[in-house]
Design a protein around this motif. Structure first.
Motif, PDB file in Angstrom:
ATOM      1  N   PHE A  47      76.947  40.363 115.491  1.00  0.00           N
ATOM      2  CA  PHE A  47      75.646  40.660 116.088  1.00  0.00           C
ATOM      3  C   PHE A  47      75.863  41.215 117.487  1.00  0.00           C
ATOM      4  CE2 PHE A  47      72.037  39.349 118.732  1.00  0.00           C
ATOM      5  CZ  PHE A  47      70.994  39.905 118.016  1.00  0.00           C
ATOM      6  N   GLU A  48      75.055  42.208 117.860  1.00  0.00           N
ATOM      7  CA  GLU A  48      75.180  42.822 119.176  1.00  0.00           C
ATOM      8  C   GLU A  48      73.882  42.658 119.947  1.00  0.00           C
ATOM      9  OE1 GLU A  48      76.294  47.148 121.264  1.00  0.00           O
ATOM     10  OE2 GLU A  48      76.278  46.902 119.079  1.00  0.00           O
ATOM     11  N   ASP A  49      73.993  42.145 121.153  1.00  0.00           N
ATOM     12  CA  ASP A  49      72.840  41.939 122.019  1.00  0.00           C
ATOM     13  C   ASP A  49      72.960  42.877 123.228  1.00  0.00           C
ATOM     14  OD1 ASP A  49      70.523  39.907 122.836  1.00  0.00           O
ATOM     15  OD2 ASP A  49      71.753  40.264 124.618  1.00  0.00           O
ATOM     16  N   PRO A  50      71.865  43.541 123.627  1.00  0.00           N
ATOM     17  CA  PRO A  50      71.941  44.493 124.733  1.00  0.00           C
ATOM     18  C   PRO A  50      72.347  43.858 126.062  1.00  0.00           C
ATOM     19  CG  PRO A  50      69.666  44.068 124.106  1.00  0.00           C
ATOM     20  CD  PRO A  50      70.531  43.471 123.039  1.00  0.00           C
ATOM     21  N   HIS A  51      72.094  42.541 126.204  1.00  0.00           N
ATOM     22  CA  HIS A  51      72.419  41.874 127.465  1.00  0.00           C
ATOM     23  C   HIS A  51      73.743  41.109 127.383  1.00  0.00           C
ATOM     24  CE1 HIS A  51      71.913  39.812 131.270  1.00  0.00           C
ATOM     25  NE2 HIS A  51      72.004  38.637 130.660  1.00  0.00           N
ATOM     26  N   HIS A  52      73.964  40.372 126.294  1.00  0.00           N
ATOM     27  CA  HIS A  52      75.146  39.515 126.178  1.00  0.00           C
ATOM     28  C   HIS A  52      76.319  40.193 125.499  1.00  0.00           C
ATOM     29  CE1 HIS A  52      72.739  36.164 127.583  1.00  0.00           C
ATOM     30  NE2 HIS A  52      71.857  36.390 126.625  1.00  0.00           N
ATOM     31  N   GLY A  53      76.103  41.343 124.871  1.00  0.00           N
ATOM     32  CA  GLY A  53      77.198  42.062 124.223  1.00  0.00           C
ATOM     33  C   GLY A  53      77.430  41.628 122.790  1.00  0.00           C
ATOM     34  N   ASN A  54      78.670  41.780 122.315  1.00  0.00           N
ATOM     35  CA  ASN A  54      79.007  41.459 120.931  1.00  0.00           C
ATOM     36  C   ASN A  54      79.124  39.951 120.726  1.00  0.00           C
ATOM     37  OD1 ASN A  54      79.152  44.179 120.201  1.00  0.00           O
ATOM     38  ND2 ASN A  54      81.317  44.323 120.774  1.00  0.00           N
ATOM     39  N   GLY A  55      78.644  39.498 119.584  1.00  0.00           N
ATOM     40  CA  GLY A  55      78.718  38.078 119.261  1.00  0.00           C
ATOM     41  C   GLY A  55      78.637  37.875 117.767  1.00  0.00           C
ATOM     42  N   GLN A  56      78.348  36.652 117.363  1.00  0.00           N
ATOM     43  CA  GLN A  56      78.245  36.301 115.948  1.00  0.00           C
ATOM     44  C   GLN A  56      76.953  35.522 115.731  1.00  0.00           C
ATOM     45  OE1 GLN A  56      80.788  37.394 114.082  1.00  0.00           O
ATOM     46  NE2 GLN A  56      80.383  36.510 112.064  1.00  0.00           N
ATOM     47  N   PHE A  57      76.170  35.951 114.742  1.00  0.00           N
ATOM     48  CA  PHE A  57      74.925  35.259 114.403  1.00  0.00           C
ATOM     49  C   PHE A  57      75.131  34.438 113.137  1.00  0.00           C
ATOM     50  CE2 PHE A  57      71.125  35.158 111.695  1.00  0.00           C
ATOM     51  CZ  PHE A  57      70.266  34.431 112.509  1.00  0.00           C
ATOM     52  N   ALA A  86      72.098  30.308 115.365  1.00  0.00           N
ATOM     53  CA  ALA A  86      72.968  30.323 116.539  1.00  0.00           C
ATOM     54  C   ALA A  86      73.458  31.732 116.833  1.00  0.00           C
ATOM     55  CB  ALA A  86      74.159  29.390 116.309  1.00  0.00           C
ATOM     56  N   TRP A  87      73.480  32.044 118.120  1.00  0.00           N
ATOM     57  CA  TRP A  87      74.004  33.317 118.610  1.00  0.00           C
ATOM     58  C   TRP A  87      75.192  32.976 119.501  1.00  0.00           C
ATOM     59  CZ3 TRP A  87      69.006  32.028 117.868  1.00  0.00           C
ATOM     60  CH2 TRP A  87      68.198  32.886 117.114  1.00  0.00           C
ATOM     61  N   ASN A  88      76.402  33.296 119.041  1.00  0.00           N
ATOM     62  CA  ASN A  88      77.614  32.907 119.750  1.00  0.00           C
ATOM     63  C   ASN A  88      78.179  34.102 120.511  1.00  0.00           C
ATOM     64  OD1 ASN A  88      80.130  32.012 120.599  1.00  0.00           O
ATOM     65  ND2 ASN A  88      80.585  30.931 118.703  1.00  0.00           N
ATOM     66  N   TYR A  89      77.984  34.085 121.831  1.00  0.00           N
ATOM     67  CA  TYR A  89      78.571  35.110 122.710  1.00  0.00           C
ATOM     68  C   TYR A  89      79.614  34.426 123.590  1.00  0.00           C
ATOM     69  CZ  TYR A  89      74.032  37.156 121.486  1.00  0.00           C
ATOM     70  OH  TYR A  89      72.919  37.606 120.812  1.00  0.00           O
ATOM     71  N   ILE A 206      81.824  38.136 107.208  1.00  0.00           N
ATOM     72  CA  ILE A 206      82.417  37.882 108.521  1.00  0.00           C
ATOM     73  C   ILE A 206      83.375  39.022 108.792  1.00  0.00           C
ATOM     74  CG2 ILE A 206      83.802  36.310 109.924  1.00  0.00           C
ATOM     75  CD1 ILE A 206      82.921  34.041 108.169  1.00  0.00           C
ATOM     76  N   SER A 207      83.015  39.894 109.730  1.00  0.00           N
ATOM     77  CA  SER A 207      83.849  41.045 110.037  1.00  0.00           C
ATOM     78  C   SER A 207      83.727  41.370 111.509  1.00  0.00           C
ATOM     79  CB  SER A 207      83.425  42.255 109.192  1.00  0.00           C
ATOM     80  OG  SER A 207      82.112  42.650 109.535  1.00  0.00           O
ATOM     81  N   SER A 208      84.499  42.364 111.953  1.00  0.00           N
ATOM     82  CA  SER A 208      84.497  42.715 113.368  1.00  0.00           C
ATOM     83  C   SER A 208      83.565  43.871 113.677  1.00  0.00           C
ATOM     84  CB  SER A 208      85.919  43.092 113.800  1.00  0.00           C
ATOM     85  OG  SER A 208      86.391  44.185 113.025  1.00  0.00           O
ATOM     86  N   VAL A 209      82.881  44.398 112.667  1.00  0.00           N
ATOM     87  CA  VAL A 209      81.977  45.530 112.858  1.00  0.00           C
ATOM     88  C   VAL A 209      80.534  45.051 112.732  1.00  0.00           C
ATOM     89  CG1 VAL A 209      81.279  47.801 112.042  1.00  0.00           C
ATOM     90  CG2 VAL A 209      83.675  47.093 111.882  1.00  0.00           C
ATOM     91  N   PRO A 210      79.677  45.257 113.769  1.00  0.00           N
ATOM     92  CA  PRO A 210      78.288  44.810 113.693  1.00  0.00           C
ATOM     93  C   PRO A 210      77.598  45.396 112.475  1.00  0.00           C
ATOM     94  CG  PRO A 210      78.841  45.474 115.921  1.00  0.00           C
ATOM     95  CD  PRO A 210      79.993  45.882 115.057  1.00  0.00           C
ATOM     96  N   LEU A 211      76.836  44.562 111.757  1.00  0.00           N
ATOM     97  CA  LEU A 211      76.154  45.021 110.560  1.00  0.00           C
ATOM     98  C   LEU A 211      74.736  45.492 110.840  1.00  0.00           C
ATOM     99  CD1 LEU A 211      77.274  42.229 108.095  1.00  0.00           C
ATOM    100  CD2 LEU A 211      78.302  44.463 108.488  1.00  0.00           C
TER     101      LEU A 211
END
Length: 280
Positions: A47-57, A86-89, A206-211
């Motif tokens: 998951f990618e957030d404009p403020h926190h960057g890349n993470g995992q949802f 959960a949003w893990n950044y 579970i991968s390294s590329v945002p879906l």
């Protein structure tokens, strides 16, 4: 409005615990699960957030019927669960809990991991500067574990104590893992856990590329954050041939509970905003 802040010292650096907290959550969820009870993984994806960057949802359903008091089991539906999103950044996470039976019930938790002794009194100033704050220190070595995980007055504290104590107890299992290895362990464990409680959802991604782009889904805008036991399957055992880093502890010995002491070690801070209805 009262903000409750929990501070936990861990004998690990923030970088080391990045692997540990992922391993702990997956294994702990698996051990707590049995057919019809436990943690169902609904979604787990980048998951990618404009403020926190890349993470995992992640989205999970925690089935709790057997852990409720007898009076509660008499009035709640047979299929009762708490939804965890959960949003893990890392080293910053956001976790929200809602209840299928009580639509107005919600808990919002934010966690920050820092390399200090739990001494940063202004860690949540940007998110909750004007809120009254109660600070609670959790000692993973000496604090007592409650008889039941569910306790109305501390639904949050007990989970943090048990989870982080187990993360340290399992340090020999995860310390030498790479991020790719712990993600594969996470994927295999989550699929096994879902089968264990009797649900068979689509394969977990579970991968390294945002879906999904951030414009499609975003984390909560108010963002100012961690889970009885059966024998683990073979995939939960760490291969004995894995090399050990010299920096990893050779033995794990918890302090004598009779000699309570303060752990002057790197720590993390977790705060939860009051739930509705209020549980204490």
């Amino acid at each position: 409005m009262l903000l409750k802040e929990y501070r936990i010292c861990m004998p690990l650096t923030v970088d080391e615990y990045k692997i540990g907290q992922l391993y702990m959550i997956s294994k702990h969820s698996h051990e707590q699960s049995d057919r019809g009870e436990g943690v169902e993984v609904v979604q787990n994806e980048p998951f990618e957030d404009p403020h926190h960057g890349n993470g995992q949802f992640t989205e999970k359903r925690v089935y709790l019927n057997s852990k409720l008091p007898s009076w509660a089991r008499a009035v709640v539906p047979k299929i009762f669960y708490v939804t965890e999103k959960a949003w893990n950044y890392y080293p910053y996470t956001i976790t929200e809990y809602t209840c299928s039976f009580l639509p107005k019930f919600s808990i919002h938790i934010e966690t920050k991991y820092e390399d200090n002794k739990g001494s940063n009194d202004r860690i949540f100033d940007n998110e909750a500067k004007d809120l009254e704050r109660e600070v609670c220190f959790i000692d993973i070595a000496c604090d007592e574990i409650p008889e039941r995980y569910y306790k109305e007055s501390e639904v949050v504290r007990d989970i943090l104590l048990i989870g982080h104590r187990q993360a340290f107890a399992w340090v020999d299992e995860w310390y030498d893992m790479t991020m790719d290895e712990v993600r594969e362990f996470e994927r295999a464990t989550q699929e096994a856990t879902n089968k264990k409680i009797g649900v068979f959802p689509p394969a977990i991604s579970i991968s390294s590329v945002p879906l999904l782009p951030s414009s499609v889904r975003s984390a909560p805008s108010s963002a100012p954050s961690t889970p009885l036991s059966t024998d683990a399957p073979e995939f939960l055992s760490v291969p004995k041939e894995w090399p050990r880093k010299k920096s990893a502890p050779e033995t794990l010995t918890l302090p004598d509970p009779e000699k309570k002491a303060t752990l002057n070690l790197p720590g993390m801070h977790s705060s939860d905003k009051p739930c509705q209805p209020k549980s204490e």
